[in-house]
Structure formats: structure tokens, C-alpha cells
Write a protein that holds these residues in place. Structure first.
Motif, PDB file in Angstrom:
ATOM      1  N   PRO A   1      -3.447  -4.146   3.080  1.00 20.24           N
ATOM      2  CA  PRO A   1      -4.758  -3.773   2.523  1.00 20.24           C
ATOM      3  C   PRO A   1      -4.625  -3.208   1.102  1.00 20.24           C
ATOM      4  O   PRO A   1      -3.611  -2.599   0.751  1.00 20.24           O
ATOM      5  N   SER A   2      -5.655  -3.398   0.303  1.00 17.30           N
ATOM      6  CA  SER A   2      -5.596  -2.973  -1.101  1.00 17.30           C
ATOM      7  C   SER A   2      -5.446  -1.454  -1.229  1.00 17.30           C
ATOM      8  O   SER A   2      -4.807  -0.966  -2.159  1.00 17.30           O
ATOM      9  N   GLU A   3      -6.026  -0.701  -0.308  1.00 15.69           N
ATOM     10  CA  GLU A   3      -5.882   0.751  -0.371  1.00 15.69           C
ATOM     11  C   GLU A   3      -4.418   1.164  -0.182  1.00 15.69           C
ATOM     12  O   GLU A   3      -3.916   2.044  -0.879  1.00 15.69           O
TER      13      GLU A   3
ATOM     14  N   ARG B   1      -1.829  -0.738  -0.874  1.00 17.60           N
ATOM     15  CA  ARG B   1      -1.119  -1.159  -2.088  1.00 17.60           C
ATOM     16  C   ARG B   1      -1.314  -0.125  -3.196  1.00 17.60           C
ATOM     17  O   ARG B   1      -0.375   0.191  -3.926  1.00 17.60           O
ATOM     18  N   ASN B   2      -2.528   0.400  -3.321  1.00 21.98           N
ATOM     19  CA  ASN B   2      -2.794   1.410  -4.343  1.00 21.98           C
ATOM     20  C   ASN B   2      -1.974   2.681  -4.108  1.00 21.98           C
ATOM     21  O   ASN B   2      -1.455   3.275  -5.047  1.00 21.98           O
TER      22      ASN B   2
ATOM     23  N   SER C   1       2.135  -3.505  -6.051  1.00 21.02           N
ATOM     24  CA  SER C   1       0.756  -3.941  -6.305  1.00 21.02           C
ATOM     25  C   SER C   1       0.474  -5.301  -5.685  1.00 21.02           C
ATOM     26  O   SER C   1      -0.671  -5.631  -5.405  1.00 21.02           O
ATOM     27  N   ARG C   2       1.515  -6.071  -5.434  1.00 21.20           N
ATOM     28  CA  ARG C   2       1.381  -7.367  -4.760  1.00 21.20           C
ATOM     29  C   ARG C   2       1.474  -7.244  -3.241  1.00 21.20           C
ATOM     30  O   ARG C   2       1.343  -8.236  -2.528  1.00 21.20           O
ATOM     31  N   GLY C   3       1.786  -6.049  -2.754  1.00 15.26           N
ATOM     32  CA  GLY C   3       1.926  -5.835  -1.317  1.00 15.26           C
ATOM     33  C   GLY C   3       3.303  -6.205  -0.792  1.00 15.26           C
ATOM     34  O   GLY C   3       3.486  -6.403   0.399  1.00 15.26           O
TER      35      GLY C   3
END
Length: 112
Positions: A3-5, A7-8, A97-99
Motif C-alpha cells: 500500500p502507498s501509505e 511505502r511512504n 518508494s517502489r514498494g
């Protein structure tokens, strides 16, 4: 898929340590990320621990470099390690950032 969260948060563990390294100890950012989000996401935990281990190693190597500065070789160690530090932290940030998982090279993993 991460999930993007998450990754952040992982990016924060790597990039935050880079920013904090010049103000205080680079250990602070990955430790905060590990404590705040490490229990909720295995990806964030892995990346925060990886960053924390790298920052511990960096602290030791920089201390050794400053001690060896007395005999001048320490300045070379500090310069080479400084370039290495910037390159691998940027690489880790991009991977996070790409996971993708990132393992810092030449790092003794004290925390698991």
C-alpha cells in the motif's frame, strides 16, 4: 503489492535518516518509524530495521574515521564513506518508494 501509505513510511525511514544525520543522529528517523508503524506493516518494519542497522554501522564507521583522522587516513575514510552513504540512502529511498525491499550493502545487521 505494498500500500502507498506503507511505502511512504518506508521512504520516511530511509530519507528521514538521511536528513537527520546532519542535524542529529540518523538513528532517530528509522527508530520513530519502527515504533510508530512497524507493528502494523511487515514491509515498514523490514525497511525501518534495515535503515536502523545501516545508521548504527554508519555511526561506528564515522567515529572510527574521526579517530583515524589523527593519522590523516581518517579523512579519506570519511570522504569515501560520505559518498557511499549518500548513494545507498538514495537507492534505498527509491526502492522503498517502489514498494521493493532494499538491503544495505556492507552492513552488519545487529537488530533483527
Amino acid at each position: 503489492m505494498v500500500p502507498s501509505e506503507d511505502r511512504n513510511w518506508a521512504v520516511g525511514a530511509h530519507l528521514g535518516s538521511f536528513a537527520a544525520a546532519y542535524v542529529a543522529l540518523g538513528l532517530i528517523a528509522p527508530l520513530i518509524v519502527l515504533l510508530a508503524r512497524g507493528g502494523q506493516s511487515p514491509f515498514v518494519r523490514r525497511q525501518a530495521i534495515e535503515s536502523l542497522n545501516f545508521q548504527i554501522n554508519a555511526l561506528v564507521i564515522i567515529a572510527i574515521g574521526w579517530l583515524l583522522a589523527i593519522v590523516l587516513i581518517g579523512f579519506a575514510i570519511l570522504a569515501v564513506y560520505g559518498v557511499f552513504y549518500v548513494i545507498v540512502v538514495v537507492m534505498a529511498t527509491i526502492k522503498a518508494s517502489r514498494g521493493e525491499d532494499f538491503r544495505y550493502p556492507l552492513t552488519i545487521r545487529l537488530i533483527r
